[in-house]
Design an enzyme around this catalytic site. Sequence first.
Site, PDB file in Angstrom:
ATOM      1  N   ASP A  36       0.898  -1.286  -0.091  1.00  0.00           N
ATOM      2  CA  ASP A  36       0.109  -0.085  -0.064  1.00  0.00           C
ATOM      3  C   ASP A  36       0.920   1.337   0.016  1.00  0.00           C
ATOM      4  O   ASP A  36       2.126   1.215   0.113  1.00  0.00           O
ATOM      5  CB  ASP A  36      -0.881   0.043   1.138  1.00  0.00           C
ATOM      6  CG  ASP A  36      -1.594   1.186   1.295  1.00  0.00           C
ATOM      7  OD1 ASP A  36      -2.462   1.415   0.186  1.00  0.00           O
ATOM      8  OD2 ASP A  36      -1.864   1.874   2.274  1.00  0.00           O
ATOM      9  N   SER A  37       0.257   2.198  -0.250  1.00  0.00           N
ATOM     10  CA  SER A  37       1.023   3.635  -0.006  1.00  0.00           C
ATOM     11  C   SER A  37       1.500   3.893   1.359  1.00  0.00           C
ATOM     12  O   SER A  37       2.323   4.846   1.487  1.00  0.00           O
ATOM     13  CB  SER A  37       0.107   4.625  -0.608  1.00  0.00           C
ATOM     14  OG  SER A  37      -0.943   4.972   0.267  1.00  0.00           O
ATOM     15  N   CYS A  54      -4.498  -1.357  -1.993  1.00  0.00           N
ATOM     16  CA  CYS A  54      -4.679  -0.032  -2.228  1.00  0.00           C
ATOM     17  C   CYS A  54      -5.367   0.360  -3.545  1.00  0.00           C
ATOM     18  O   CYS A  54      -5.032  -0.729  -4.578  1.00  0.00           O
ATOM     19  CB  CYS A  54      -3.194   0.436  -2.472  1.00  0.00           C
ATOM     20  SG  CYS A  54      -3.216   2.073  -3.093  1.00  0.00           S
ATOM     21  N   GLU A  84      -2.136   8.520   8.137  1.00  0.00           N
ATOM     22  CA  GLU A  84      -0.863   8.153   8.100  1.00  0.00           C
ATOM     23  C   GLU A  84      -0.323   9.076   9.357  1.00  0.00           C
ATOM     24  O   GLU A  84       0.861   8.526   9.991  1.00  0.00           O
ATOM     25  CB  GLU A  84      -0.398   8.867   6.843  1.00  0.00           C
ATOM     26  CG  GLU A  84      -0.282   8.082   5.669  1.00  0.00           C
ATOM     27  CD  GLU A  84       0.263   6.716   5.879  1.00  0.00           C
ATOM     28  OE1 GLU A  84       1.580   6.549   6.183  1.00  0.00           O
ATOM     29  OE2 GLU A  84      -0.398   5.731   5.369  1.00  0.00           O
ATOM     30  N   CYS A 131     -10.998   3.271  -0.295  1.00  0.00           N
ATOM     31  CA  CYS A 131      -9.483   3.395  -0.174  1.00  0.00           C
ATOM     32  C   CYS A 131      -9.403   2.873   1.330  1.00  0.00           C
ATOM     33  O   CYS A 131     -10.101   2.914   2.001  1.00  0.00           O
ATOM     34  CB  CYS A 131      -9.514   4.869  -0.011  1.00  0.00           C
ATOM     35  SG  CYS A 131      -7.675   5.299   0.569  1.00  0.00           S
ATOM     36  N   HIS A 166      -7.254   3.096   3.418  1.00  0.00           N
ATOM     37  CA  HIS A 166      -7.103   3.986   4.410  1.00  0.00           C
ATOM     38  C   HIS A 166      -8.360   4.407   5.287  1.00  0.00           C
ATOM     39  O   HIS A 166      -8.192   4.697   6.616  1.00  0.00           O
ATOM     40  CB  HIS A 166      -6.300   5.377   4.146  1.00  0.00           C
ATOM     41  CG  HIS A 166      -4.903   5.398   3.833  1.00  0.00           C
ATOM     42  ND1 HIS A 166      -4.213   4.879   2.731  1.00  0.00           N
ATOM     43  CD2 HIS A 166      -3.780   5.639   4.802  1.00  0.00           C
ATOM     44  CE1 HIS A 166      -2.943   4.733   2.703  1.00  0.00           C
ATOM     45  NE2 HIS A 166      -2.580   5.531   3.849  1.00  0.00           N
TER      46      HIS A 166
END
Length: 245
Positions: A8-9, A71, A149, A181, A183
């Site tokens: 994932d990012s 992701c 994040e 998403c 996240h």
Amino acid sequence: MAVIGIMDSGVGGLSVFREAVKLLPHERFIYYADNANCPYGDKSAAFICERARAITELLISKGAQVVVVACNTATAAAISTLRAEYDIPFIGMEPAVKPAALGTETGVIGVLATAGTLKGSRYLETKGHYQDDVKIVEHVGRGFVELVESGDLHSENTFRTVEESIRPLLDAGADRIVLGCTHYPFLREVIEKIAGPQVQVIDPAPAVAKHLLEVIGEKGIELGNSIGENEFMASGTDAVLKKMI
Ligand code: DGL
């Protein structure tokens, strides 16, 4: 023992890891957070594709037999390339429009995702299947990835930021909100608090974990029988990653 790569990012893919590890507790997971390049949401597909390739190669070099692109944005940008170039199975993410469209009572569903996901051909195709039957309202979760994040999941500022993006969905009458998403599930509590009990929030992670289990079975990948030793890597700092595992 199966070796499963997850990319994932950043920490978002942990929402998928958490579900996958429940179904596959005896396997080895290798997680890669490309947080030095996060967010992916507004980066070019070519850039994301390059990163996905490099991460795949690293995961394969560490023994990964299957890779979960945890992701939505990277799936939209890179999964066809990865499937064409590497000889292992890839599991991708896609906004769960189908269960939302089948379940809605108001006839309106909301999709929260990054700009990259919303303009990807996979999502546009899925949307095309359902948009005659239900109204699909989209919104980018602006600032959501940055909040997650930084580990800021419950503050006043988080509440305000989330409200700004989901209010238009609620005002349009959506009774289903699709988390497009990986996240966003970390903000689920706040989203549910704002949306109220009449709105169902849909996270595809449990279905993706089930699909991973099926693919491992179909490919005949051997399963383990003791607790797997997992590994977590990041291209940037790993402080929040380590905290959120
Ligand atoms: N977690 C990601 C997704 O599912 C990427 C978010 C981002 O880096 O913008 O789309």
